[in-house]
Design a protein around this motif. Structure first.
Motif, PDB file in Angstrom:
ATOM      1  N   PHE A 168      32.115  24.853  13.034  1.00 33.72           N
ATOM      2  CA  PHE A 168      32.342  26.018  13.881  1.00 33.72           C
ATOM      3  C   PHE A 168      32.796  27.224  13.049  1.00 33.72           C
ATOM      4  O   PHE A 168      32.407  28.362  13.330  1.00 33.72           O
ATOM      5  N   LEU A 169      33.595  27.001  12.019  1.00 33.44           N
ATOM      6  CA  LEU A 169      34.019  28.096  11.135  1.00 33.44           C
ATOM      7  C   LEU A 169      32.855  28.661  10.331  1.00 33.44           C
ATOM      8  O   LEU A 169      32.906  29.811   9.887  1.00 33.44           O
ATOM      9  N   ALA A 170      31.828  27.871  10.144  1.00 32.52           N
ATOM     10  CA  ALA A 170      30.664  28.355   9.397  1.00 32.52           C
ATOM     11  C   ALA A 170      29.899  29.430  10.168  1.00 32.52           C
ATOM     12  O   ALA A 170      29.185  30.230   9.563  1.00 32.52           O
ATOM     13  N   VAL A 171      30.062  29.476  11.484  1.00 29.97           N
ATOM     14  CA  VAL A 171      29.312  30.438  12.304  1.00 29.97           C
ATOM     15  C   VAL A 171      29.582  31.892  11.891  1.00 29.97           C
ATOM     16  O   VAL A 171      28.646  32.633  11.586  1.00 29.97           O
ATOM     17  N   TRP A 180      40.619  31.507  17.194  1.00 33.02           N
ATOM     18  CA  TRP A 180      41.372  31.367  18.436  1.00 33.02           C
ATOM     19  C   TRP A 180      40.875  30.145  19.214  1.00 33.02           C
ATOM     20  O   TRP A 180      41.665  29.350  19.723  1.00 33.02           O
ATOM     21  N   SER A 181      39.581  29.986  19.278  1.00 28.36           N
ATOM     22  CA  SER A 181      39.014  28.839  19.987  1.00 28.36           C
ATOM     23  C   SER A 181      39.391  27.529  19.311  1.00 28.36           C
ATOM     24  O   SER A 181      39.745  26.550  19.984  1.00 28.36           O
ATOM     25  N   ILE A 182      39.345  27.479  18.007  1.00 32.05           N
ATOM     26  CA  ILE A 182      39.690  26.260  17.277  1.00 32.05           C
ATOM     27  C   ILE A 182      41.162  25.922  17.450  1.00 32.05           C
ATOM     28  O   ILE A 182      41.530  24.767  17.694  1.00 32.05           O
ATOM     29  N   LEU A 183      42.022  26.917  17.339  1.00 31.13           N
ATOM     30  CA  LEU A 183      43.460  26.675  17.402  1.00 31.13           C
ATOM     31  C   LEU A 183      43.939  26.278  18.793  1.00 31.13           C
ATOM     32  O   LEU A 183      44.995  25.660  18.929  1.00 31.13           O
ATOM     33  N   THR A 184      43.189  26.615  19.812  1.00 27.33           N
ATOM     34  CA  THR A 184      43.592  26.267  21.171  1.00 27.33           C
ATOM     35  C   THR A 184      42.845  25.053  21.715  1.00 27.33           C
ATOM     36  O   THR A 184      42.956  24.747  22.909  1.00 27.33           O
ATOM     37  N   ALA A 185      42.114  24.360  20.871  1.00 26.64           N
ATOM     38  CA  ALA A 185      41.285  23.235  21.333  1.00 26.64           C
ATOM     39  C   ALA A 185      42.100  22.071  21.870  1.00 26.64           C
ATOM     40  O   ALA A 185      41.658  21.368  22.769  1.00 26.64           O
ATOM     41  N   SER A 186      43.284  21.859  21.348  1.00 21.85           N
ATOM     42  CA  SER A 186      44.059  20.694  21.790  1.00 21.85           C
ATOM     43  C   SER A 186      45.141  21.054  22.814  1.00 21.85           C
ATOM     44  O   SER A 186      45.903  20.192  23.220  1.00 21.85           O
ATOM     45  N   ASP A 204      46.783  22.659  26.509  1.00 21.22           N
ATOM     46  CA  ASP A 204      46.560  22.465  27.939  1.00 21.22           C
ATOM     47  C   ASP A 204      46.381  23.778  28.691  1.00 21.22           C
ATOM     48  O   ASP A 204      46.165  23.765  29.903  1.00 21.22           O
ATOM     49  N   SER A 205      46.466  24.901  28.005  1.00 22.92           N
ATOM     50  CA  SER A 205      46.366  26.192  28.683  1.00 22.92           C
ATOM     51  C   SER A 205      44.924  26.461  29.109  1.00 22.92           C
ATOM     52  O   SER A 205      43.978  25.871  28.580  1.00 22.92           O
ATOM     53  N   GLU A 206      44.804  27.358  30.084  1.00 22.56           N
ATOM     54  CA  GLU A 206      43.484  27.683  30.621  1.00 22.56           C
ATOM     55  C   GLU A 206      43.213  29.175  30.526  1.00 22.56           C
ATOM     56  O   GLU A 206      44.133  29.980  30.497  1.00 22.56           O
ATOM     57  N   LEU A 207      41.947  29.502  30.501  1.00 23.47           N
ATOM     58  CA  LEU A 207      41.504  30.889  30.547  1.00 23.47           C
ATOM     59  C   LEU A 207      40.472  30.991  31.664  1.00 23.47           C
ATOM     60  O   LEU A 207      39.368  30.467  31.547  1.00 23.47           O
ATOM     61  N   TRP A 208      40.838  31.592  32.761  1.00 23.09           N
ATOM     62  CA  TRP A 208      39.981  31.788  33.929  1.00 23.09           C
ATOM     63  C   TRP A 208      39.314  30.494  34.394  1.00 23.09           C
ATOM     64  O   TRP A 208      38.122  30.433  34.661  1.00 23.09           O
ATOM     65  N   GLY A 209      40.120  29.445  34.482  1.00 15.36           N
ATOM     66  CA  GLY A 209      39.650  28.191  35.040  1.00 15.36           C
ATOM     67  C   GLY A 209      39.053  27.212  34.051  1.00 15.36           C
ATOM     68  O   GLY A 209      38.707  26.097  34.425  1.00 15.36           O
ATOM     69  N   LEU A 210      38.909  27.596  32.807  1.00 17.26           N
ATOM     70  CA  LEU A 210      38.382  26.694  31.774  1.00 17.26           C
ATOM     71  C   LEU A 210      39.476  26.399  30.762  1.00 17.26           C
ATOM     72  O   LEU A 210      40.402  27.198  30.592  1.00 17.26           O
ATOM     73  N   PRO A 211      39.392  25.261  30.062  1.00 15.17           N
ATOM     74  CA  PRO A 211      40.330  25.058  28.957  1.00 15.17           C
ATOM     75  C   PRO A 211      40.231  26.239  27.985  1.00 15.17           C
ATOM     76  O   PRO A 211      39.155  26.822  27.812  1.00 15.17           O
ATOM     77  N   SER A 244      40.089  26.876  24.805  1.00 10.03           N
ATOM     78  CA  SER A 244      39.080  26.952  23.743  1.00 10.03           C
ATOM     79  C   SER A 244      37.680  27.195  24.315  1.00 10.03           C
ATOM     80  O   SER A 244      36.918  28.007  23.797  1.00 10.03           O
ATOM     81  N   MET A 245      37.347  26.514  25.411  1.00  9.38           N
ATOM     82  CA  MET A 245      36.035  26.719  26.030  1.00  9.38           C
ATOM     83  C   MET A 245      35.961  28.079  26.707  1.00  9.38           C
ATOM     84  O   MET A 245      34.911  28.730  26.715  1.00  9.38           O
ATOM     85  N   GLY A 246      37.076  28.523  27.275  1.00  7.45           N
ATOM     86  CA  GLY A 246      37.121  29.849  27.891  1.00  7.45           C
ATOM     87  C   GLY A 246      36.879  30.955  26.877  1.00  7.45           C
ATOM     88  O   GLY A 246      36.169  31.922  27.160  1.00  7.45           O
ATOM     89  N   VAL A 247      37.445  30.800  25.681  1.00  5.87           N
ATOM     90  CA  VAL A 247      37.213  31.788  24.621  1.00  5.87           C
ATOM     91  C   VAL A 247      35.742  31.815  24.240  1.00  5.87           C
ATOM     92  O   VAL A 247      35.142  32.881  24.081  1.00  5.87           O
ATOM     93  N   ILE A 248      35.135  30.650  24.127  1.00  8.86           N
ATOM     94  CA  ILE A 248      33.710  30.585  23.776  1.00  8.86           C
ATOM     95  C   ILE A 248      32.859  31.191  24.888  1.00  8.86           C
ATOM     96  O   ILE A 248      32.003  32.047  24.640  1.00  8.86           O
ATOM     97  N   PHE A 249      33.098  30.758  26.117  1.00 12.56           N
ATOM     98  CA  PHE A 249      32.248  31.151  27.233  1.00 12.56           C
ATOM     99  C   PHE A 249      32.461  32.608  27.654  1.00 12.56           C
ATOM    100  O   PHE A 249      31.496  33.342  27.874  1.00 12.56           O
ATOM    101  N   TYR A 250      33.714  33.022  27.770  1.00 11.12           N
ATOM    102  CA  TYR A 250      34.007  34.353  28.297  1.00 11.12           C
ATOM    103  C   TYR A 250      34.093  35.439  27.228  1.00 11.12           C
ATOM    104  O   TYR A 250      33.952  36.620  27.542  1.00 11.12           O
ATOM    105  N   LEU A 251      34.338  35.072  25.981  1.00 15.47           N
ATOM    106  CA  LEU A 251      34.525  36.093  24.936  1.00 15.47           C
ATOM    107  C   LEU A 251      33.463  36.033  23.835  1.00 15.47           C
ATOM    108  O   LEU A 251      32.827  37.034  23.533  1.00 15.47           O
ATOM    109  N   ILE A 252      33.299  34.871  23.212  1.00 21.40           N
ATOM    110  CA  ILE A 252      32.361  34.780  22.084  1.00 21.40           C
ATOM    111  C   ILE A 252      30.923  34.970  22.547  1.00 21.40           C
ATOM    112  O   ILE A 252      30.151  35.697  21.909  1.00 21.40           O
TER     113      ILE A 252
END
Length: 145
Positions: free
Chosen positions: A47-50, A90-96, A98-105, A107-115
């Motif tokens: 993921f860091l290679a991206v 940010w996505s990697i550091l929040t992967a483990s 329990d916090s959420e971003l607009w209904g998603l975990p 890390s996934m919220g950062v990917i889906f809503y931001l990246i």
């Protein structure tokens, strides 16, 4: 002797492409980094290679035929890829967590809503900006005519 010199036309020397060669080597290094992550089953490395792939490929795409870069385009690429790197971290550091971003975990919220929107919209705009600044209009006009 080349065909151009035998007809009395002096061939122009090819410019040094040290920057292009360096970027090709950087691409190979990032590929090796991602491959190690894949083989070792460390998804964070992949993921860091991206963002690393993004900066190398965008810099290669913005390289002019004479081996130079436009300063403003280079800064724009650096800023864009820096922002992408921050989002990926940010996505990697929040992967483990329990916090959420607009209904998603988170890390996934950062990917889906931001990246995803950042890359879908931002990369195209950056491409257009860099292409507009680095295109060699005189060379294209000469080739077309």
């Amino acid at each position: 002797m080349s065909d151009l010199t035998t007809r009395g036309v002096a061939a122009t020397p090819e410019p040094e492409h040290k920057r292009a060669g360096t970027l090709v080597h950087a691409f190979a290094a990032v590929s090796a980094f991602a491959l190690i992550g894949m083989l070792a089953d460390i998804w964070q490395m992949v993921f860091l290679a991206v963002p690393l792939f993004a900066v190398v490929m965008m810099m290669l795409g913005s390289l002019r035929a004479n081996g130079s870069w436009d300063r403003v385009s280079t800064l724009a690429i650096g800023a864009y890829c820096g922002g992408l790197g921050v989002l990926v971290l940010w996505s990697i550091l929040t992967a483990s967590g329990d916090s959420e971003l607009w209904g998603l975990p988170m890390s996934m919220g950062v990917i889906f809503y931001l990246i995803w929107p950042y890359t879908a919209v931002g990369a195209g705009l950056l491409y257009a900006f860099v292409f507009d600044r680095t295109i060699d209009e005189k060379h294209l006009a000469g080739a077309a005519g």
